[in-house]
Motif scaffolding. Structure first.
Motif, PDB file in Angstrom:
ATOM      1  N   THR A   1       0.529  -1.327  -0.060  1.00  0.00           N
ATOM      2  CA  THR A   1      -0.525   0.352   0.024  1.00  0.00           C
ATOM      3  C   THR A   1       1.012   1.144  -0.146  1.00  0.00           C
ATOM      4  O   THR A   1       2.266   1.344  -0.081  1.00  0.00           O
ATOM      5  N   GLY A   2       0.344   2.714  -0.009  1.00  0.00           N
ATOM      6  CA  GLY A   2       1.386   3.371   0.381  1.00  0.00           C
ATOM      7  C   GLY A   2       1.577   4.367   1.588  1.00  0.00           C
ATOM      8  O   GLY A   2       2.424   5.410   1.794  1.00  0.00           O
ATOM      9  N   ALA A   3       1.742   3.072   2.660  1.00  0.00           N
ATOM     10  CA  ALA A   3       2.442   3.042   4.249  1.00  0.00           C
ATOM     11  C   ALA A   3       3.347   3.621   3.708  1.00  0.00           C
ATOM     12  O   ALA A   3       4.345   4.610   4.216  1.00  0.00           O
ATOM     13  N   LEU A   4       4.314   3.427   2.872  1.00  0.00           N
ATOM     14  CA  LEU A   4       5.743   3.382   2.895  1.00  0.00           C
ATOM     15  C   LEU A   4       6.306   4.368   1.100  1.00  0.00           C
ATOM     16  O   LEU A   4       5.529   3.508   0.354  1.00  0.00           O
ATOM     17  N   HIS A   5       6.220   5.252   1.596  1.00  0.00           N
ATOM     18  CA  HIS A   5       6.818   5.862  -0.062  1.00  0.00           C
ATOM     19  C   HIS A   5       8.236   6.421   0.378  1.00  0.00           C
ATOM     20  O   HIS A   5       8.411   7.319   1.351  1.00  0.00           O
ATOM     21  N   ALA A   6       8.512   6.917  -1.128  1.00  0.00           N
ATOM     22  CA  ALA A   6       9.747   8.185  -0.731  1.00  0.00           C
ATOM     23  C   ALA A   6       9.448   9.301  -0.665  1.00  0.00           C
ATOM     24  O   ALA A   6       8.267   9.783  -1.549  1.00  0.00           O
ATOM     25  N   ASN A   7      11.030   9.968   0.020  1.00  0.00           N
ATOM     26  CA  ASN A   7      10.538  12.244   0.089  1.00  0.00           C
ATOM     27  C   ASN A   7      10.221  12.412  -0.969  1.00  0.00           C
ATOM     28  O   ASN A   7      11.105  12.533  -1.805  1.00  0.00           O
ATOM     29  N   ASP A   8       9.295  13.263  -1.579  1.00  0.00           N
ATOM     30  CA  ASP A   8       9.568  13.799  -3.462  1.00  0.00           C
ATOM     31  C   ASP A   8       9.514  14.854  -3.826  1.00  0.00           C
ATOM     32  O   ASP A   8       8.447  15.360  -2.590  1.00  0.00           O
ATOM     33  N   PRO A   9      10.914  15.114  -3.919  1.00  0.00           N
ATOM     34  CA  PRO A   9      11.297  16.387  -4.212  1.00  0.00           C
ATOM     35  C   PRO A   9      10.302  16.933  -5.199  1.00  0.00           C
ATOM     36  O   PRO A   9      11.049  17.928  -6.010  1.00  0.00           O
ATOM     37  N   SER A  10       9.870  17.137  -6.164  1.00  0.00           N
ATOM     38  CA  SER A  10       9.274  17.262  -7.628  1.00  0.00           C
ATOM     39  C   SER A  10       8.270  18.802  -7.735  1.00  0.00           C
ATOM     40  O   SER A  10       8.731  19.287  -8.487  1.00  0.00           O
ATOM     41  N   ASP A  11       7.968  18.820  -5.977  1.00  0.00           N
ATOM     42  CA  ASP A  11       7.445  20.042  -6.317  1.00  0.00           C
ATOM     43  C   ASP A  11       8.327  21.679  -6.009  1.00  0.00           C
ATOM     44  O   ASP A  11       8.487  21.949  -7.244  1.00  0.00           O
ATOM     45  N   ASP A  12      10.083  20.781  -5.000  1.00  0.00           N
ATOM     46  CA  ASP A  12      10.951  21.897  -5.909  1.00  0.00           C
ATOM     47  C   ASP A  12      11.395  21.981  -6.652  1.00  0.00           C
ATOM     48  O   ASP A  12      12.045  22.699  -7.701  1.00  0.00           O
ATOM     49  N   ILE A  13      11.300  21.242  -7.446  1.00  0.00           N
ATOM     50  CA  ILE A  13      11.789  20.735  -8.871  1.00  0.00           C
ATOM     51  C   ILE A  13      10.855  21.557  -9.673  1.00  0.00           C
ATOM     52  O   ILE A  13      11.779  22.775 -11.051  1.00  0.00           O
ATOM     53  N   TRP A  14       9.623  21.376  -9.546  1.00  0.00           N
ATOM     54  CA  TRP A  14       9.288  22.602 -10.641  1.00  0.00           C
ATOM     55  C   TRP A  14       9.520  23.597 -10.454  1.00  0.00           C
ATOM     56  O   TRP A  14       9.461  24.685 -11.491  1.00  0.00           O
ATOM     57  N   ARG A  15       9.011  23.749  -9.707  1.00  0.00           N
ATOM     58  CA  ARG A  15       9.725  25.200  -8.228  1.00  0.00           C
ATOM     59  C   ARG A  15      10.403  25.743  -9.797  1.00  0.00           C
ATOM     60  O   ARG A  15      11.167  27.380 -10.029  1.00  0.00           O
ATOM     61  N   ALA A  16      11.781  25.782  -9.288  1.00  0.00           N
ATOM     62  CA  ALA A  16      13.958  25.199 -10.315  1.00  0.00           C
ATOM     63  C   ALA A  16      12.982  25.345 -11.714  1.00  0.00           C
ATOM     64  O   ALA A  16      13.701  26.549 -12.228  1.00  0.00           O
ATOM     65  N   ILE A  17      11.832  24.499 -12.258  1.00  0.00           N
ATOM     66  CA  ILE A  17      12.496  24.460 -13.473  1.00  0.00           C
ATOM     67  C   ILE A  17      11.296  25.786 -13.791  1.00  0.00           C
ATOM     68  O   ILE A  17      11.515  26.608 -15.047  1.00  0.00           O
ATOM     69  N   ASP A  18      10.433  26.470 -13.148  1.00  0.00           N
ATOM     70  CA  ASP A  18       9.275  27.637 -13.284  1.00  0.00           C
ATOM     71  C   ASP A  18      10.252  28.645 -13.425  1.00  0.00           C
ATOM     72  O   ASP A  18       9.941  29.706 -13.258  1.00  0.00           O
ATOM     73  N   ASP A  19      11.165  28.750 -12.251  1.00  0.00           N
ATOM     74  CA  ASP A  19      12.367  30.103 -11.897  1.00  0.00           C
ATOM     75  C   ASP A  19      13.220  30.535 -13.992  1.00  0.00           C
ATOM     76  O   ASP A  19      14.159  29.878 -13.754  1.00  0.00           O
ATOM     77  N   PRO A  20      12.769  32.014 -13.727  1.00  0.00           N
ATOM     78  CA  PRO A  20      14.235  31.940 -15.198  1.00  0.00           C
ATOM     79  C   PRO A  20      15.332  31.928 -14.849  1.00  0.00           C
ATOM     80  O   PRO A  20      16.080  32.018 -15.996  1.00  0.00           O
ATOM     81  N   THR A  21      15.473  32.352 -13.430  1.00  0.00           N
ATOM     82  CA  THR A  21      17.005  32.538 -13.306  1.00  0.00           C
ATOM     83  C   THR A  21      17.564  31.034 -12.658  1.00  0.00           C
ATOM     84  O   THR A  21      18.472  31.480 -12.490  1.00  0.00           O
ATOM     85  N   LYS A  22      17.074  30.746 -12.789  1.00  0.00           N
ATOM     86  CA  LYS A  22      17.585  28.893 -12.449  1.00  0.00           C
ATOM     87  C   LYS A  22      18.024  28.177 -13.644  1.00  0.00           C
ATOM     88  O   LYS A  22      17.468  28.333 -14.410  1.00  0.00           O
TER      89      LYS A  22
END
Lengths: 625, 404
Positions: free
Chosen positions: A231-252
């Motif tokens: 089930t979903g009791a164990l899952h990895a710590n997902d950084p994708s929101d932070d990555i999206w933020r970096a992608i969306d940031d034109p200075t990065k």
């Protein structure tokens, strides 16, 4: 090789002790049973579950996993055995007499449905708000048994706080169904033993020693428990929101490196069978997502081979020529962050054996924020480095405080195969439809030696190809550069190669039999370490250890489910891809030659490379205050 | 028949009769293994813990099992609510219990016996160990017992830690090995794969205590007592609404009515036979016999008179199971909680008969699907009390109309 210390896992959760006859052709080797209406002959001691599988009868399971020992906890796989008062679990029942089995009686169906209903009643949460939606074994069971309402109610409030202390593994025990696969994975498969059931009755829960957060126990972050959680009791710590933020940031300037194992497995997330490699499609998808550059981790794998191989030669020289006893042999590989944390916790006195070379992920990060930044005139503070890895421990590794030799965090985010697949879907991309494209310069395509890092034995094979040639000036004496003793899934492998006709620089190695070992999974690592402790392998020079069973292809960030069969297919895909590559030795990679000439100047293990590409370790021990 | 309170006298049928310490062991050495097993089979002695498995068969299977090392385990984890007979045996008749263990060791070829003593009985540990020391001085334990070459046997006492489930033989073995007390999958059975993976006999205290007298007076003599299928006598721990509660040695086959007379119970409404995991017998069935083939029990008899609220009784039992389930298998871990919730619904008059019937259905699944005896028997009281006292429970607590 040595047998495992068998007392770690309780007998209740150990494999059945049925003496199987060696030869199933002899009398007593097989046994005939009545399976529903059919009479079938099976080897003596086969479990009912296996017998059914052989005969196209599907038995639902939950706590059963082909990699783990038998538990018989969940009671989903019930069948009727004639003459027995109660229903029997197919997964644990060995056939040793001429029994009659019925797999779909009223009692059986009703009991299975009841068990599923009971599990659902204490399983908190809604499927659509779950990381495992559509890939959940409990959900599938509910569907198979036509559950359309919560017969025995449904828990309304979460009972436990979510433990997100670990950078790698998140535990949400509200979704736990007490199948104890994670417990068995940790203690039996990996011999780490972080998780255990505590409490009795309805207070039973899976937790760590003294209920401590996962970050404060001896968890090695291998994530094998995630791969086996139904089930979903164990899952990895997902950084994708932070990555999206970096992608969306034109200075990065966001760059991504992809490791070979995710590329060989990500197609599974899009409905393809295991063993489908989608490297070039993935490159296009990543660019469309918005990554500025797509690099191949194999480049830094080649770099690792140069550094680790040179380190080994230095150690050999100090030991043989200078007779320096402070130099430790055998040298262990340090590519697997799960293994590194394992040795830090379990064998802290042996850290000197560990190669100081960083893992390919970290080397790449360091190179990107120095060499690459210089070459392309980008301020390293604006570079965001993402690494796609088959691994949950890589998340911990990139957050190690010492991993910032460039002055910046080497790698900003570690992303698993599963999380990348999610990002691709989120971006509205269907990976298999992507056109093919290559990797970006200045690193371009790497050698095949880096590619085979993904399977157990790969690092050793790549290292031997380079080391042998550096020492003797000739290719390794194996057909097609395939060093067969390194390949395959045997837990601990040991082999050797004789060094003859050495170049003048390496004349001290003339006639030396270079001995090496390969182990995968920390249970096998323990076997090797105990051999080392007992002084049985003092003559071995180089040992590759990967923290996960099967190596990186079986990593804790790979698509779920996993099994030996799936891992074999992924490994085959990697080896097949490698055979077709033009460059198959790390030192032949022109980009490697270039970076050593242009940037590191003095070759492998120079001062600059030591600063950027090497690291040190922490004696952690088992007792954490 | 003798009323036994805390200090029973030695004039009962079998257990509470005269016995000279060590004489059972001496007799077994004289007879030899085969004859011990023969007498045991003649006696038709069945396990006194409640399950009623033939002791002779168990010993024979273990004796025949392959393996150099074998063990005898005495299950003294007396945890069933309402049972206290083993306490009396261990404090008053340790000679019978330990002699029985030594005989068992001699018969199956074990060199070591383990007593798994209930944690709450820690107060008797010292005296029991003193007794074992005495046995060692008289060469009833140790090397070459009673001069018989190669007959080595010793007994060690280990303490439990208060878990009810550890009375289940495989959970007990797990606990002895130092693991969490949880039942194992069966097969394989302990007779083949028991303590430390070796063939192991796990017997109740009373079973072992019955053995010496069978050897001395013969299996046929033993089988004369009781009924055809339930031979010999049984220690009953009788408690509840009666004037003379205590431990009684009575022959199998005695009716509940007769027992109630002996203990001078009045206005009895129900008798819970077999503890929390047994079944509740209403007044109209008091002619039932206490025997393996009728109302089976490991010894616990609880008497409830007219003043008792049966729903409360049931709730008490279910609370016990919710707490004592080991939490390993689903039907028992979650099922008992659901049954308890059902009882609370009845209490609060928030139930529907449809749901109660679903719970009764669930009870059947629990009986069939649970991993061990705990989950398999915990629905017994739920089913029997709701069935036998439906008028009381649903009239008193419901809306006055019973829908059946």
């Amino acid at each position: 090789m040595d047998k495992k210390d068998k007392l770690r896992a309780p007998v209740s959760q150990q494999p059945l002790k049925v003496e199987k006859p060696a030869d199933t052709n002899t009398i007593g080797g097989t046994i005939s049973v009545q399976l529903n209406e059919k009479k079938v002959v099976v080897p003596f001691g086969t479990t009912i579950l296996d017998a059914c599988k052989e005969n196209q009868i599907y038995i639902p399971t939950l706590c059963h996993h082909s990699d783990l020992c038998i538990a018989g906890n969940c009671r989903v796989c019930l069948v009727e055995v004639e003459g027995m008062r109660t229903l029997q679990t197919a997964c644990s029942f060995p056939i040793t007499s001429n029994i009659k089995i019925r797999t779909s009686t009223e009692n059986v169906r009703k009991a299975r449905r009841h068990v599923i209903d009971l599990l659902l009643s204490e399983h908190y949460g809604d499927c659509y708000a779950c990381v495992r939606n559509n890939n959940c074994e409990l959900q599938s069971l509910a569907k198979e048994y036509g559950v359309d309402s919560f017969t025995f109610g449904h828990i309304k409030e979460p009972k436990y706080e979510i433990d997100n202390s670990s950078p790698s593994v998140i535990r949400d025990m509200n979704k736990c169904v007490n199948c104890r696969r994670c417990v068995r994975t940790c203690i039996d498969l990996q011999e780490v033993g972080v998780l255990e059931a505590v409490g009795r009755g309805n207070e039973t829960k899976i937790t760590t020693f003294m209920d401590k957060p996962l970050a404060d126990v001896i968890c090695i972050n291998c994530g094998q428990c995630i791969n086996r959680c139904p089930t979903g009791a164990l899952h990895a710590n997902d950084p994708s929101d932070d990555i999206w933020r970096a992608i969306d940031d034109p200075t990065k300037h966001v760059v991504i490196q992809t490791a070979p194992s995710p590329r060989a497995a990500i197609a599974e997330e899009f409905g393809f069978p295991a063993g489908t490699s989608m490297t070039q499609e993935l490159n296009t998808a990543l660019r469309r997502i918005g990554f500025d550059k797509v690099f191949d981790t194999n480049f830094s794998a080649d770099l690792t081979i140069m550094e680790e191989g040179t380190e080994l030669l230095h150690r050999l020289k100090s030991k043989i020529v200078e007779k320096d006893d402070s130099v430790k042999l055998p040298q262990f590989t340090s590519c697997s962050p799960g293994w590194v944390k394992y040795i830090e916790h379990f064998y802290p006195d042996y850290l000197d054996h560990l190669s100081t070379a960083k893992s390919p992920q970290q080397m790449f990060g360091a190179v990107l924020k120095t060499f690459y930044a210089q070459e392309y005139w980008i301020d390293p503070k604006d570079i965001v480095t993402v690494a796609v890895m088959p691994c949950s421990a890589k998340k911990f590794e990139c957050n190690r405080p010492e991993m910032n030799s460039s002055g910046f965090k080497d790698v900003d985010y570690g992303l698993t195969t599963r999380e990348l697949a999610k990002m691709i879907r989120e971006a509205g991309i269907h990976l298999p439809e992507m056109p093919k494209s290559g990797f970006d310069d200045p690193f371009g395509e790497a050698s095949g030696a880096g590619l085979i890092f993904g399977a157990t034995g790969g690092v050793m094979e790549a290292a031997l190809r380079t080391a042998y040639e550096l020492i003797t000036g000739r290719e390794v004496p194996f057909k097609d550069l395939k060093i067969e003793p390194c390949r395959g899934f045997e837990g601990v492998k040991k082999a050797s190669v004789l060094l003859e006709g050495c170049k003048p620089d390496y004349s001290f190695l003339e006639g030396v039999e270079l001995k090496f070992m390969v182990a995968h999974g920390t249970a096998n690592a323990m076997t090797v370490m105990e051999m080392l402790k007992r002084g049985e392998i003092d003559d071995v020079h180089f040992i590759e250890i990967m923290g996960c069973p099967g190596g990186c292809i079986g990593g804790g960030g790979q698509p779920i489910p996993t099994s030996q069969e799936i891992r074999t297919k992924r490994a085959e895909a990697i080896y097949k891809e490698e055979e077709g590559l033009p460059i198959r030795k790390s030192h032949d990679n022109p980009h490697i030659t270039y970076i050593y000439e242009k940037f590191f100047k003095e070759g492998p293990c120079s001062e600059l490379s030591h600063k950027l590409l090497h690291t040190h370790y922490t004696k952690r021990g088992k007792y954490i205050v | 028949m003798l009323t036994v309170e805390n200090r029973p006298k030695r004039d009962g049928i079998i257990l509470f009769s005269d016995y000279k310490a060590g004489s059972g062991i001496r007799r077994s050495v004289e007879m030899g293994r085969e004859n011990v097993l023969f007498e045991l089979r003649e006696s038709k002695l069945k396990g006194r813990g409640g399950a009623g498995f033939s002791t002779a068969t168990k010993w024979m299977l273990t004796a025949a099992a392959s393996g150099e090392i074998k063990y005898i385990v005495c299950n003294a984890d007396e945890g069933e609510p309402g049972t206290f007979k083993d306490k009396v045996l261990l404090t008053e008749y340790p000679d019978l219990v330990f002699d029985g263990m030594v005989v068992a060791g001699f018969t199956i070829g074990a060199k070591k016996g383990l007593v798994y003593l209930r944690g709450e009985y820690v107060y008797m540990l010292k005296s029991l160990e003193r007794y074992l020391d005495r046995m060692r001085t008289y060469n009833l334990l140790g090397k070459n017992i009673l001069g018989k070459e190669g007959f080595d046997f010793d007994i060690e006492i280990r303490l439990g830690a208060g878990a009810y489930v550890c009375g289940e033989e495989t959970a007990l073995i797990e606990s002895l090995e130092g693991h969490r007390g949880e039942p194992r999958n069966r097969p394989p059975y302990p007779v083949n794969t028991g303590y430390m993976g070796c063939p192991t006999v796990v017997n109740n205290v009373e079973t072992l205590a019955s053995v010496p007298n069978i050897l001395i007076k013969g299996g046929a003599w033993f089988a004369k007592h009781g009924t055809d299928k339930s031979t010999g006598s049984k220690l009953f721990s009788i408690s509840g609404d009666c004037k003379k509660p205590g431990v009684y040695e009575l022959p199998w086959g005695i009716t509940i009515d007769e027992v109630l007379k002996i203990v001078e119970a009045e206005n009895t409404k129900a008798v819970q036979v077999g503890g929390a995991s047994g079944s509740c017998i209403p007044k109209k069935c008091f002619d039932r016999k206490l025997a393996y083939e009728d109302a089976a029990t490991g010894g616990s008899i609880m008497i409830f008179n007219e003043s008792r609220n049966m729903l409360n009784v049931l709730k008490n039992f279910m609370e016990f199971f919710v707490e004592e389930s080991c939490g390993q298998c689903t039907p028992c871990r979650v099922g008992n909680v659901k049954l308890l919730e059902g009882i609370e619904m009845i209490e609060n008059n928030e139930y529907t008969f449809r749901y109660i019937n679903q719970l009764k259905d669930l009870c059947k699944t629990m009986q069939l699907a649970s991993k061990c005896g705990l989950g398999q028997s915990s629905p017994n009281s739920f089913l029997s009390i709701l069935e036998n006292f439906k008028e009381e429970i649903f009239f008193k607590n419901g809306n006055g109309v019973y829908h059946g």
